[in-house]
Design an enzyme around this catalytic site. Structure first.
Site, PDB file in Angstrom:
ATOM      1  N   PRO A 119       9.101  38.527  28.055  1.00 11.52           N
ATOM      2  CG  PRO A 119      10.674  37.919  26.597  1.00 11.52           C
ATOM      3  CD  PRO A 119      10.363  38.979  27.425  1.00 11.52           C
ATOM      4  CB  CYS A 120       5.161  35.034  30.545  1.00 15.26           C
ATOM      5  SG  CYS A 120       4.975  33.484  28.874  1.00 15.26           S
ATOM      6  CD  GLN A 121       9.713  32.131  27.984  1.00 11.00           C
ATOM      7  OE1 GLN A 121       9.536  33.298  28.164  1.00 11.00           O
ATOM      8  NE2 GLN A 121       9.608  31.478  26.307  1.00 11.00           N
ATOM      9  CE1 TYR A 123       7.580  37.779  36.207  1.00 12.43           C
ATOM     10  CE2 TYR A 123       7.220  39.446  33.465  1.00 12.43           C
ATOM     11  CZ  TYR A 123       7.804  38.899  35.162  1.00 12.43           C
ATOM     12  OH  TYR A 123       8.637  40.088  35.004  1.00 12.43           O
TER      13      TYR A 123
END
Length: 415
Positions: A119-121, A123
């Site tokens: 999950p990219c949240q 970054y």
């Protein structure tokens, strides 16, 4: 080389997987925390099974609501498919359970690839700006170490790690530097590029890091990707669909117009005479009034609506400095802006570009912008579908990456 397999981690609805399957890879397992995304994965795996058996009409019967999901799975799924979709969070004690499940599916075969992106949240620039600590203490910063445990366990020939641009700058680049050093200590050479999704035929301005690793001592190298030179616009993925009113729910509808060069070239409109999930969310009168202003401003002046520009009667708060670009019209004559999971919460950032259809994008329109084919069915209802679409890797991008990797692996084997 037709038997190359892969494990998909943090798989979401299967955008990466769809691309790798299209390139001829065989999925061993998908690991995903979201239950509805897992249901979508199983549905799509049954689709691929039925297609390979020349029984695709049975799938079309399901998505056109001629049978229930329970009837569909009972008749056409099997234990191998259902067991390969592992609805479990990655990390901690869960990994032991995941490994046991994958080992049963592998049947002592070697894993060729591992693909996925945590999950990219943690970054993303948006996530860091919204969090009071800049996401410094977010555990998701270190999910790459959980990803790495699968590299240690299965020693794939190659792995693909996809993520947002913010990964490079998070903590002044510390996380990305540490991540690469960690993967290298595990015995992998690696490299990365920043890719533009439109170069793969995806009609949105989406920038992503594609990090690829390969076992040290092999003659593999970072692949080159064929760039799509033709220029297409969003109009070519919207023009053939039925006009909608806000809140109109067309789970099944006929195409309103002939196909387009884009839809034909990239096989998004692929063989049936109906389309599913062309459904629009409802909007209140205030939002519709704002959408109309935003559409007129964009179509007539190519200008974005800013919150301070709204008439007083449409404003609901006095803060005119934060999130001023909350309302955004999709560019019909160019590329869409980036599709993200927030579209599941409201449609303000994805307004349909037509003053005769004042609404936000439908599920199918959002899926097309992400390059999902029309026969890709998202389980769980409208909001769940939007979330899955926004979180996905565009399948067109994934298939090009997969084909390039396969070509290199084939060359390697011939030597």
């Amino acid at each position: 080389m037709n038997n190359l397999n892969f494990i998909d981690l943090f798989s979401g609805a299967g955008g990466l997987s769809e691309g790798f399957i299209k390139a001829g890879f065989t999925p061993i397992a998908h690991v995903e925390i979201d239950k509805k995304a897992c249901e979508t994965l199983e549905t799509r795996l049954v689709y691929h099974k039925l297609k390979s058996e020349n029984r695709i009409q049975n799938y079309y019967d399901y998505i056109s609501e001629k049978m229930t999901r329970e009837e569909f799975l009972k008749e056409f799924s099997n234990s191998e498919i259902s067991n390969s979709v592992i609805n479990t969070p990655i990390g901690g004690d869960n990994n032991k359970v995941i490994f046991e499940n994958i080992d049963k599916l592998l049947k002592k075969k070697q894993v060729d690839l591992i693909v996925g992106g945590p999950p990219c949240q943690a970054y993303s620039l948006v996530g860091r700006n919204r969090d009071k600590d800049g996401m410094k203490n977010d555990s998701r910063n270190f999910l790459y170490k959980e990803y790495a445990k699968f590299l240690i366990k299965y020693t794939p020939k190659v792995f693909v790690f996809e993520n947002v641009m913010g990964l490079i700058t998070a903590e002044d680049g510390k996380y990305f530097k540490n991540m690469r050093a960690y993967f290298k200590r595990l015995g992998y050479e690696l490299d990365y590029t920043i890719q533009k999704s439109e170069h793969f035929g995806v009609l949105q301005k989406r920038r992503r890091i594609i990090l690829i690793g390969w076992q040290k001592g092999t003659d593999f190298k970072y692949p080159e990707f064929d760039e799509i030179k033709e220029k297409f616009t969003v109009k070519q993925i919207l023009s053939d669909l039925k006009k909608l009113k806000p809140g109109e729910q067309n789970n099944i509808t006929k195409y309103a117009k002939p196909t387009t060069a884009y839809l034909e070239k990239f096989e998004l409109r692929n063989g049936v005479d109906f389309v599913t999930q062309h459904m629009a969310r409802p909007h209140n009168d205030r939002d519709l009034s704002i959408y109309k202003i935003a559409i007129d401003k964009w179509l007539k002046k190519s200008e974005r609506l800013k919150y301070p520009d709204l008439p007083t009667e449409l404003k609901t708060h006095k803060n005119e400095t934060s999130f001023v670009d909350r309302y955004k019209v999709v560019d019909i004559n160019g590329l869409s802006h980036t599709m993200v999971a927030h579209i599941a919460k409201d449609g303000h950032h994805y307004i349909y570009p037509d003053n005769k259809q004042i609404r936000s994008l439908s599920v199918r329109e959002a899926a097309r912008i992400q390059s999902f084919p029309d026969d890709f069915f998202f389980e769980g209802g409208r909001s769940a579908a939007f979330r899955q679409i926004g979180n996905a890797v565009p399948p067109l991008m994934a298939s090009t990456i997969a084909k390039s990797i396969k070509k290199l692996l084939c060359q390697k084997k011939k030597k």
